[in-house]
Design a protein around this motif. Structure first.
Motif, PDB file in Angstrom:
ATOM      1  N   ILE A   1       0.842  -1.202   0.000  1.00 46.55           N
ATOM      2  CA  ILE A   1       0.000   0.000   0.000  1.00 46.55           C
ATOM      3  C   ILE A   1       0.877   1.251   0.000  1.00 46.55           C
ATOM      4  O   ILE A   1       0.617   2.205  -0.741  1.00 46.55           O
ATOM      5  CB  ILE A   1      -0.968  -0.018   1.203  1.00 46.55           C
ATOM      6  N   ASN A   2       1.924   1.242   0.800  1.00 48.04           N
ATOM      7  CA  ASN A   2       2.838   2.395   0.832  1.00 48.04           C
ATOM      8  C   ASN A   2       3.503   2.632  -0.516  1.00 48.04           C
ATOM      9  O   ASN A   2       3.652   3.776  -0.955  1.00 48.04           O
ATOM     10  CB  ASN A   2       3.894   2.212   1.920  1.00 48.04           C
ATOM     11  N   ILE A   3       3.901   1.562  -1.182  1.00 49.60           N
ATOM     12  CA  ILE A   3       4.512   1.690  -2.515  1.00 49.60           C
ATOM     13  C   ILE A   3       3.515   2.291  -3.497  1.00 49.60           C
ATOM     14  O   ILE A   3       3.846   3.197  -4.267  1.00 49.60           O
ATOM     15  CB  ILE A   3       5.012   0.323  -3.014  1.00 49.60           C
TER      16      ILE A   3
ATOM     17  N   THR B   1      -1.946  -2.552 -10.941  1.00 50.34           N
ATOM     18  CA  THR B   1      -1.081  -3.304 -11.848  1.00 50.34           C
ATOM     19  C   THR B   1      -0.125  -2.371 -12.584  1.00 50.34           C
ATOM     20  O   THR B   1       1.062  -2.681 -12.726  1.00 50.34           O
ATOM     21  CB  THR B   1      -1.924  -4.121 -12.847  1.00 50.34           C
ATOM     22  N   ASN B   2      -0.625  -1.229 -13.037  1.00 50.00           N
ATOM     23  CA  ASN B   2       0.239  -0.266 -13.727  1.00 50.00           C
ATOM     24  C   ASN B   2       1.349   0.231 -12.810  1.00 50.00           C
ATOM     25  O   ASN B   2       2.497   0.379 -13.238  1.00 50.00           O
ATOM     26  CB  ASN B   2      -0.576   0.904 -14.272  1.00 50.00           C
ATOM     27  N   ILE B   3       1.020   0.491 -11.564  1.00 52.90           N
ATOM     28  CA  ILE B   3       2.043   0.950 -10.617  1.00 52.90           C
ATOM     29  C   ILE B   3       3.058  -0.150 -10.347  1.00 52.90           C
ATOM     30  O   ILE B   3       4.267   0.087 -10.332  1.00 52.90           O
ATOM     31  CB  ILE B   3       1.389   1.458  -9.314  1.00 52.90           C
ATOM     32  N   LEU B   4       2.582  -1.374 -10.140  1.00 58.05           N
ATOM     33  CA  LEU B   4       3.498  -2.490  -9.863  1.00 58.05           C
ATOM     34  C   LEU B   4       4.394  -2.805 -11.058  1.00 58.05           C
ATOM     35  O   LEU B   4       5.477  -3.375 -10.883  1.00 58.05           O
ATOM     36  CB  LEU B   4       2.718  -3.736  -9.440  1.00 58.05           C
ATOM     37  N   ASN B   5       3.961  -2.434 -12.245  1.00 54.02           N
ATOM     38  CA  ASN B   5       4.760  -2.684 -13.446  1.00 54.02           C
ATOM     39  C   ASN B   5       5.725  -1.553 -13.788  1.00 54.02           C
ATOM     40  O   ASN B   5       6.457  -1.656 -14.770  1.00 54.02           O
ATOM     41  CB  ASN B   5       3.852  -2.971 -14.645  1.00 54.02           C
TER      42      ASN B   5
ATOM     43  N   ILE C   1       9.784  -0.220  -9.607  1.00 54.38           N
ATOM     44  CA  ILE C   1       9.143  -1.092  -8.622  1.00 54.38           C
ATOM     45  C   ILE C   1       9.298  -2.545  -9.035  1.00 54.38           C
ATOM     46  O   ILE C   1       9.714  -3.400  -8.245  1.00 54.38           O
ATOM     47  CB  ILE C   1       7.659  -0.724  -8.455  1.00 54.38           C
ATOM     48  N   PHE C   2       8.972  -2.839 -10.284  1.00 62.20           N
ATOM     49  CA  PHE C   2       9.031  -4.214 -10.783  1.00 62.20           C
ATOM     50  C   PHE C   2      10.430  -4.801 -10.619  1.00 62.20           C
ATOM     51  O   PHE C   2      10.593  -5.904 -10.097  1.00 62.20           O
ATOM     52  CB  PHE C   2       8.606  -4.246 -12.251  1.00 62.20           C
ATOM     53  N   ASN C   3      11.439  -4.055 -11.041  1.00 59.72           N
ATOM     54  CA  ASN C   3      12.811  -4.563 -10.980  1.00 59.72           C
ATOM     55  C   ASN C   3      13.327  -4.716  -9.553  1.00 59.72           C
ATOM     56  O   ASN C   3      14.242  -5.497  -9.296  1.00 59.72           O
ATOM     57  CB  ASN C   3      13.750  -3.665 -11.785  1.00 59.72           C
ATOM     58  N   ASP C   4      12.732  -3.980  -8.628  1.00 61.51           N
ATOM     59  CA  ASP C   4      13.134  -4.083  -7.231  1.00 61.51           C
ATOM     60  C   ASP C   4      12.519  -5.307  -6.548  1.00 61.51           C
ATOM     61  O   ASP C   4      13.103  -5.867  -5.630  1.00 61.51           O
ATOM     62  CB  ASP C   4      12.730  -2.804  -6.486  1.00 61.51           C
ATOM     63  N   TRP C   5      11.351  -5.728  -7.008  1.00 61.64           N
ATOM     64  CA  TRP C   5      10.623  -6.816  -6.346  1.00 61.64           C
ATOM     65  C   TRP C   5      10.673  -8.143  -7.093  1.00 61.64           C
ATOM     66  O   TRP C   5      10.433  -9.193  -6.509  1.00 61.64           O
ATOM     67  CB  TRP C   5       9.162  -6.420  -6.156  1.00 61.64           C
ATOM     68  N   VAL C   6      10.944  -8.109  -8.396  1.00 62.14           N
ATOM     69  CA  VAL C   6      10.904  -9.333  -9.201  1.00 62.14           C
ATOM     70  C   VAL C   6      12.283  -9.598  -9.776  1.00 62.14           C
ATOM     71  O   VAL C   6      12.900  -8.710 -10.360  1.00 62.14           O
ATOM     72  CB  VAL C   6       9.867  -9.215 -10.350  1.00 62.14           C
ATOM     73  N   CYS C   7      12.743 -10.806  -9.595  1.00 60.69           N
ATOM     74  CA  CYS C   7      14.061 -11.173 -10.102  1.00 60.69           C
ATOM     75  C   CYS C   7      13.948 -12.517 -10.825  1.00 60.69           C
ATOM     76  O   CYS C   7      13.552 -13.518 -10.230  1.00 60.69           O
ATOM     77  CB  CYS C   7      15.055 -11.277  -8.945  1.00 60.69           C
ATOM     78  N   PHE C   8      14.262 -12.522 -12.099  1.00 65.72           N
ATOM     79  CA  PHE C   8      14.279 -13.757 -12.865  1.00 65.72           C
ATOM     80  C   PHE C   8      15.726 -14.242 -12.942  1.00 65.72           C
ATOM     81  O   PHE C   8      16.594 -13.544 -13.451  1.00 65.72           O
ATOM     82  CB  PHE C   8      13.731 -13.543 -14.286  1.00 65.72           C
TER      83      PHE C   8
END
Length: 142
Positions: free
Chosen positions: A58-60, A117-121, A125-132
């Motif tokens: 929520i803060n993000i 979804t737009n904010i999370l993408n 933000i995306f690169n900080d939370w998702v790592c492939f």
């Protein structure tokens, strides 16, 4: 029966009885009520995250939220919880519209899911939370 199996069966039965009890007392709240008053388990069942993690999310979203255009617009907390419920349901948006815990229209659900979804993408933000992991690179370094 071995002891581990008996313990597993008893745990399963206890969970089922708890679910029945929870269903019968049905803690009902409307969108204006605080969903964080639910027990941790009920919160996780609805939103698939712990309360602490949901608050971080929520803060993000709040930090990247576009100004509300109407006074009646849904705030970041509501939008995130609606989106989390939608993500966790693996179903259509109507399940949220009819859900006693969300109680908002389908078009509002759609806007919430799109906004969050737009904010999370966003790349930051995306690169900080998702790592492939690149398995090939990892294997070459071994």
């Amino acid at each position: 029966m071995n002891m581990a199996y008996q313990n597993a069966v008893q745990l399963y039965i206890a969970e089922q009885l708890e679910n029945i009890f929870d269903h019968n007392k049905r803690p009902r709240f409307h969108i204006r009520d605080d969903p964080f008053e639910l027990s941790e388990r009920q919160f996780i069942n609805l939103f698939r995250l712990k309360k602490e993690t949901a608050n971080r999310l929520i803060n993000i979203v709040e930090d990247n939220f576009v100004e509300l255009s109407r006074s009646s617009a849904l705030d970041a907390t509501v939008q995130v919880l609606v989106a989390l419920h939608f993500y966790g349901s693996g179903s259509y948006q109507n399940c949220i519209r009819k859900n006693i815990h969300m109680a908002i229209s389908q078009p509002s659900v759609s806007r919430c899911v799109r906004n969050v979804t737009n904010i999370l993408n966003l790349p930051e933000i995306f690169n900080d939370w998702v790592c492939f992991l690149n398995i090939l690179q990892k294997l070459q370094t071994m």
